[in-house]
Design a protein around this motif. Sequence first.
Motif, PDB file in Angstrom:
ATOM      1  N   PRO A   4      19.823 -45.073  21.677  1.00 36.95           N
ATOM      2  CA  PRO A   4      20.944 -45.319  22.584  1.00 36.95           C
ATOM      3  C   PRO A   4      20.855 -46.728  23.176  1.00 36.95           C
ATOM      4  CG  PRO A   4      19.904 -43.226  23.079  1.00 36.95           C
ATOM      5  CD  PRO A   4      19.020 -43.930  22.107  1.00 36.95           C
ATOM      6  N   TYR A   6      21.442 -47.911  26.256  1.00 36.26           N
ATOM      7  CA  TYR A   6      21.016 -48.113  27.644  1.00 36.26           C
ATOM      8  C   TYR A   6      19.669 -47.433  27.862  1.00 36.26           C
ATOM      9  CZ  TYR A   6      25.894 -49.345  27.888  1.00 36.26           C
ATOM     10  OH  TYR A   6      27.110 -49.928  27.639  1.00 36.26           O
ATOM     11  N   ASP A  36      21.353 -34.888  25.609  1.00 37.87           N
ATOM     12  CA  ASP A  36      21.594 -36.035  24.733  1.00 37.87           C
ATOM     13  C   ASP A  36      20.804 -37.269  25.166  1.00 37.87           C
ATOM     14  OD1 ASP A  36      23.038 -36.438  27.042  1.00 37.87           O
ATOM     15  OD2 ASP A  36      24.838 -37.158  26.033  1.00 37.87           O
ATOM     16  N   VAL A  37      19.920 -37.109  26.133  1.00 38.95           N
ATOM     17  CA  VAL A  37      19.074 -38.210  26.596  1.00 38.95           C
ATOM     18  C   VAL A  37      17.792 -38.227  25.772  1.00 38.95           C
ATOM     19  CG1 VAL A  37      17.679 -38.996  28.562  1.00 38.95           C
ATOM     20  CG2 VAL A  37      20.014 -38.199  28.923  1.00 38.95           C
ATOM     21  N   ALA A  58      19.992 -43.440  27.031  1.00 31.44           N
ATOM     22  CA  ALA A  58      21.210 -42.636  26.876  1.00 31.44           C
ATOM     23  C   ALA A  58      22.346 -43.525  26.391  1.00 31.44           C
ATOM     24  CB  ALA A  58      21.586 -41.969  28.196  1.00 31.44           C
ATOM     25  N   ALA A  59      23.388 -42.896  25.898  1.00 28.66           N
ATOM     26  CA  ALA A  59      24.577 -43.629  25.456  1.00 28.66           C
ATOM     27  C   ALA A  59      25.423 -44.064  26.645  1.00 28.66           C
ATOM     28  CB  ALA A  59      25.405 -42.763  24.515  1.00 28.66           C
ATOM     29  N   SER A  60      25.172 -43.479  27.800  1.00 27.04           N
ATOM     30  CA  SER A  60      25.955 -43.779  28.999  1.00 27.04           C
ATOM     31  C   SER A  60      25.164 -44.654  29.965  1.00 27.04           C
ATOM     32  CB  SER A  60      26.339 -42.478  29.697  1.00 27.04           C
ATOM     33  OG  SER A  60      26.780 -42.725  31.017  1.00 27.04           O
ATOM     34  N   GLU A  61      25.729 -45.801  30.294  1.00 33.09           N
ATOM     35  CA  GLU A  61      25.088 -46.683  31.268  1.00 33.09           C
ATOM     36  C   GLU A  61      24.987 -46.000  32.627  1.00 33.09           C
ATOM     37  OE1 GLU A  61      25.329 -51.301  32.843  1.00 33.09           O
ATOM     38  OE2 GLU A  61      27.105 -50.411  31.908  1.00 33.09           O
ATOM     39  N   ALA A  62      25.995 -45.227  32.999  1.00 33.61           N
ATOM     40  CA  ALA A  62      25.994 -44.535  34.291  1.00 33.61           C
ATOM     41  C   ALA A  62      24.822 -43.554  34.401  1.00 33.61           C
ATOM     42  CB  ALA A  62      27.319 -43.809  34.508  1.00 33.61           C
ATOM     43  N   VAL A  63      24.514 -42.851  33.323  1.00 34.01           N
ATOM     44  CA  VAL A  63      23.395 -41.903  33.330  1.00 34.01           C
ATOM     45  C   VAL A  63      22.086 -42.643  33.566  1.00 34.01           C
ATOM     46  CG1 VAL A  63      22.029 -40.353  31.855  1.00 34.01           C
ATOM     47  CG2 VAL A  63      24.518 -40.150  31.922  1.00 34.01           C
ATOM     48  N   GLU A  65      21.618 -45.709  34.820  1.00 29.67           N
ATOM     49  CA  GLU A  65      21.566 -46.359  36.137  1.00 29.67           C
ATOM     50  C   GLU A  65      21.367 -45.340  37.255  1.00 29.67           C
ATOM     51  OE1 GLU A  65      21.065 -49.527  36.684  1.00 29.67           O
ATOM     52  OE2 GLU A  65      21.078 -49.710  34.505  1.00 29.67           O
TER      53      GLU A  65
END
Length: 173
Positions: A4, A6, A36-37, A58-63, A65
């Motif tokens: 991922p 991020y 998914d992490v 993770a694929a999500s920056e929000a997750v 951060e």
Amino acid sequence: MTPPPYAIGIDTSLTALREADRLLQDLAAGLGLAGDVFGCTHLVRDGDRPRVALSLAAASEAVVEGARARLTDQGHQVRDGVWDGAGRAVLYPGAAALTGTLTVAELVSRSAIRRVQVLGTADRPDPATPLVTREFVRPHWRDGELVLAAMPAVGGTLVPFEVPDPTPCCADH
């Protein structure tokens, strides 16, 4: 599946993989991270402080951060990115589904693991080959994909190379 985009690294003072696995699993559970992490251990040998560090990706920056903020608030030392490109995956998509005996094809289809490499061979195993997971499957990142090192076992089966309960003489090597 590629790593991922991020990621954060978490420094520790741990020197044993089993303790690092437990900490990583506890942190992920405490943060409420989804399946998914990716959570990996990394052997760090810089200076006079060898240790096992952790990473979360993770694929999500929000997750990522959000995890960074909560881990920092808890007093953990957090840095940008993973420690190296060869992390040992403890948490990854599909990990919980890798129980009992599965074929190599089932292992790959149920998880983020892209291939199985049998030690001492250059050939990939037959997809129908049974693999006894021992409920302990720790692949490594290699060239941007998760690869499980396996070895031949009784009855034409394979087992993951890393054992869940190593003997004390070999546990910290």
